[in-house]
Design an enzyme around this catalytic site. Structure first.
Site, mmCIF file in Angstrom:
data_model
loop_
_atom_site.group_PDB
_atom_site.id
_atom_site.type_symbol
_atom_site.label_atom_id
_atom_site.label_comp_id
_atom_site.label_asym_id
_atom_site.label_seq_id
_atom_site.Cartn_x
_atom_site.Cartn_y
_atom_site.Cartn_z
ATOM 1 N N ILE A 16 44.209 86.146 3.420
ATOM 2 C CA ILE A 16 43.938 87.330 2.601
ATOM 3 C C ILE A 16 42.610 87.191 1.848
ATOM 4 C CG2 ILE A 16 44.768 88.627 0.580
ATOM 5 C CD1 ILE A 16 47.673 87.933 1.554
ATOM 6 N N TYR A 167 58.308 79.374 -5.917
ATOM 7 C CA TYR A 167 57.308 80.375 -5.504
ATOM 8 C C TYR A 167 57.590 81.700 -6.204
ATOM 9 C CZ TYR A 167 54.379 83.119 -2.274
ATOM 10 O OH TYR A 167 53.432 83.949 -1.733
ATOM 11 N N LYS A 171 55.219 83.648 -8.890
ATOM 12 C CA LYS A 171 54.700 84.985 -8.578
ATOM 13 C C LYS A 171 55.160 86.017 -9.611
ATOM 14 C CE LYS A 171 52.182 83.888 -5.013
ATOM 15 N NZ LYS A 171 50.707 83.965 -5.097
HETATM 16 N N1 LIG Z 1 50.749 85.770 3.762
HETATM 17 C C1 LIG Z 1 51.768 86.300 3.110
HETATM 18 O O1 LIG Z 1 52.800 86.679 3.700
HETATM 19 C C2 LIG Z 1 51.698 86.483 1.618
HETATM 20 C C3 LIG Z 1 52.592 87.368 1.018
HETATM 21 C C4 LIG Z 1 52.542 87.558 -0.354
HETATM 22 C C5 LIG Z 1 51.608 86.884 -1.105
HETATM 23 N N2 LIG Z 1 50.737 86.022 -0.504
HETATM 24 C C6 LIG Z 1 49.790 85.324 -1.351
HETATM 25 O O2 LIG Z 1 48.487 85.586 -0.898
HETATM 26 C C7 LIG Z 1 47.638 84.523 -1.281
HETATM 27 C C8 LIG Z 1 46.799 84.094 -0.093
HETATM 28 O O3 LIG Z 1 47.638 83.541 0.884
HETATM 29 P P1 LIG Z 1 47.366 83.672 2.443
HETATM 30 O O4 LIG Z 1 48.546 84.307 3.031
HETATM 31 O O5 LIG Z 1 46.032 84.253 2.684
HETATM 32 O O6 LIG Z 1 47.430 82.132 2.855
HETATM 33 P P2 LIG Z 1 46.317 81.124 3.382
HETATM 34 O O7 LIG Z 1 46.996 79.821 3.455
HETATM 35 O O8 LIG Z 1 45.677 81.670 4.600
HETATM 36 O O9 LIG Z 1 45.228 81.124 2.218
HETATM 37 C C9 LIG Z 1 45.426 80.453 1.000
HETATM 38 C C10 LIG Z 1 44.095 79.845 0.581
HETATM 39 O O10 LIG Z 1 44.256 79.244 -0.713
HETATM 40 C C11 LIG Z 1 43.552 78.023 -0.691
HETATM 41 N N3 LIG Z 1 44.062 77.104 -1.705
HETATM 42 C C12 LIG Z 1 45.250 76.445 -1.708
HETATM 43 N N4 LIG Z 1 45.323 75.631 -2.766
HETATM 44 C C13 LIG Z 1 44.168 75.771 -3.455
HETATM 45 C C14 LIG Z 1 43.654 75.182 -4.635
HETATM 46 N N5 LIG Z 1 44.338 74.247 -5.299
HETATM 47 N N6 LIG Z 1 42.440 75.575 -5.081
HETATM 48 C C15 LIG Z 1 41.717 76.495 -4.382
HETATM 49 N N7 LIG Z 1 42.140 77.065 -3.252
HETATM 50 C C16 LIG Z 1 43.356 76.711 -2.783
HETATM 51 C C17 LIG Z 1 43.773 77.474 0.718
HETATM 52 O O11 LIG Z 1 42.837 76.459 1.055
HETATM 53 C C18 LIG Z 1 43.642 78.731 1.546
HETATM 54 O O12 LIG Z 1 42.312 78.964 1.958
HETATM 55 C C19 LIG Z 1 48.538 83.441 -1.849
HETATM 56 O O13 LIG Z 1 48.506 83.491 -3.270
HETATM 57 C C20 LIG Z 1 49.910 83.828 -1.347
HETATM 58 O O14 LIG Z 1 50.936 83.363 -2.186
HETATM 59 C C21 LIG Z 1 50.747 85.812 0.843
#
Ligand SMILES: NC(=O)c1ccc[n+]([C@@H]2O[C@H](COP(=O)([O-])OP(=O)(O)OC[C@H]3O[C@@H](n4cnc5c(N)ncnc54)[C@H](O)[C@@H]3O)[C@@H](O)[C@H]2O)c1
Length: 263
Positions: A16, A167, A171
């Site tokens: 995202i 989690y 959130k």
């Molecule tokens: N994909 C889903 O279904 C979903 C749904 C709801 C919410 N989210 C939220 O969206 C956000 C992005 O997730 P995503 O789905 O793109 O996953 P993703 O794993 O592709 O991206 C997450 C990014 O966060 C970075 N990250 C992790 N720990 C970190 C830290 N300590 N410092 C800096 N960066 C860090 C990772 O390196 C990665 O690039 C998250 O907060 C996740 O909880 C995702």
């Protein structure tokens, strides 16, 4: 859309966050900082933005949101490079499965430090900078804005899930932080909102197992989604564009859910 200011996207290496950084570039934002703990992947995203949008100045910054010093240094670097910060997407996050009996204290601590305390550190540094800068006017709104922050929560910020207690708790916490900061800084021209995506196809979901087990898991993911499909990262990036642009000038201290309709 009009983004005359500077964007900062945490978690910008993947999923995202990456889609959001690319979307800012596509929508005409000319100064974009992306920050992530995964430097190799972050540099790939930086190259992709630079090659697709040569007119955009993009800066990649190594960031670990678990460290307040790292967050402050990243925000300082954005200001040193681009002069200000206007649109913040606090996207970095992690997921750990395990019900309360199963989840270890160390996993609880890790998820808390990244997902909730990390967003707090980011908002603290970003708002502190925004309070120092003069408001900007965009073509999207007659109201000058000192800054807009989108904290990425989740549908897990709106309901429980027995297999994801930590989690879910973090959130929900992100929603609470966003509503509180939104109220506190509204009169200063700073808007803060939480974005609550449903299931989005990114690496955070993990790889599906091969064969029948994978098909079963994929079906489970969509069972409760009225649209019958998972979402794509760019669909969430569009929500970030709305919430950071002047088009949402009267939207603050609230949540936007994007989950395809949850049954
Ligand atoms: N994909 C889903 O279904 C979903 C749904 C709801 C919410 N989210 C939220 O969206 C956000 C992005 O997730 P995503 O789905 O793109 O996953 P993703 O794993 O592709 O991206 C997450 C990014 O966060 C970075 N990250 C992790 N720990 C970190 C830290 N300590 N410092 C800096 N960066 C860090 C990772 O390196 C990665 O690039 C998250 O907060 C996740 O909880 C995702």
């Amino acid at each position: 859309m009009d983004f005359p200011g500077v964007a900062l996207v945490t978690g910008g290496a993947s999923g995202i966050g990456k889609a959001t950084a690319l979307r800012f570039a596509a929508e005409g934002c000319k100064r974009i900082a992306i920050a992530d703990v995964n430097l190799a992947l972050l540099q790939k995203t930086e190259s992709e933005i630079s090659s697709t949008y040569p007119e955009v100045a993009v800066k990649a910054i190594l960031l670990d949101v678990r460290s307040q010093a790292s967050v402050q240094a990243a925000v300082d670097e954005v200001v040193a490079t681009f002069g200000r910060i206007d649109y913040c997407a606090n996207v970095a996050g992690i997921l750990r499965f395990g019900d309360t009996v199963v989840l270890s204290a160390s996993d609880f601590e890790l998820v808390y430090q990244v997902n909730l305390r990390g967003v707090f550190f980011c908002a603290k540094a970003e708002i502190s900078q925004m309070l120092k800068q003069e408001p900007l006017v965009s073509k999207d709104s007659p109201w000058p804005a000192r800054g807009a922050i989108v904290n990425v929560s989740s549908q897990a910020g709106l309901m429980g899930n027995g297999d994801l207690p930590c989690y879910v708790a973090t959130k929900h916490g992100v929603v609470g932080l966003s509503k509180s900061d939104g109220l506190k800084y509204a009169a200063k021209g700073i808007r803060v909102n939480a974005l609550c995506p449903g299931t989005i196809e990114t690496p955070i979901l993990g790889d599906l197992p091969q064969g029948e087990a994978g098909a079963k898991r994929a079906a489970e993911r969509t069972r409760e989604i009225a649209m019958g499909r998972v979402g794509q990262p760019d669909e969430i990036a569009h929500c970030v564009m709305f919430l950071t642009s002047g088009r949402s000038s009267f939207v603050t201290a609230t949540t936007l859910a994007a989950h395809g309709g949850l049954r």
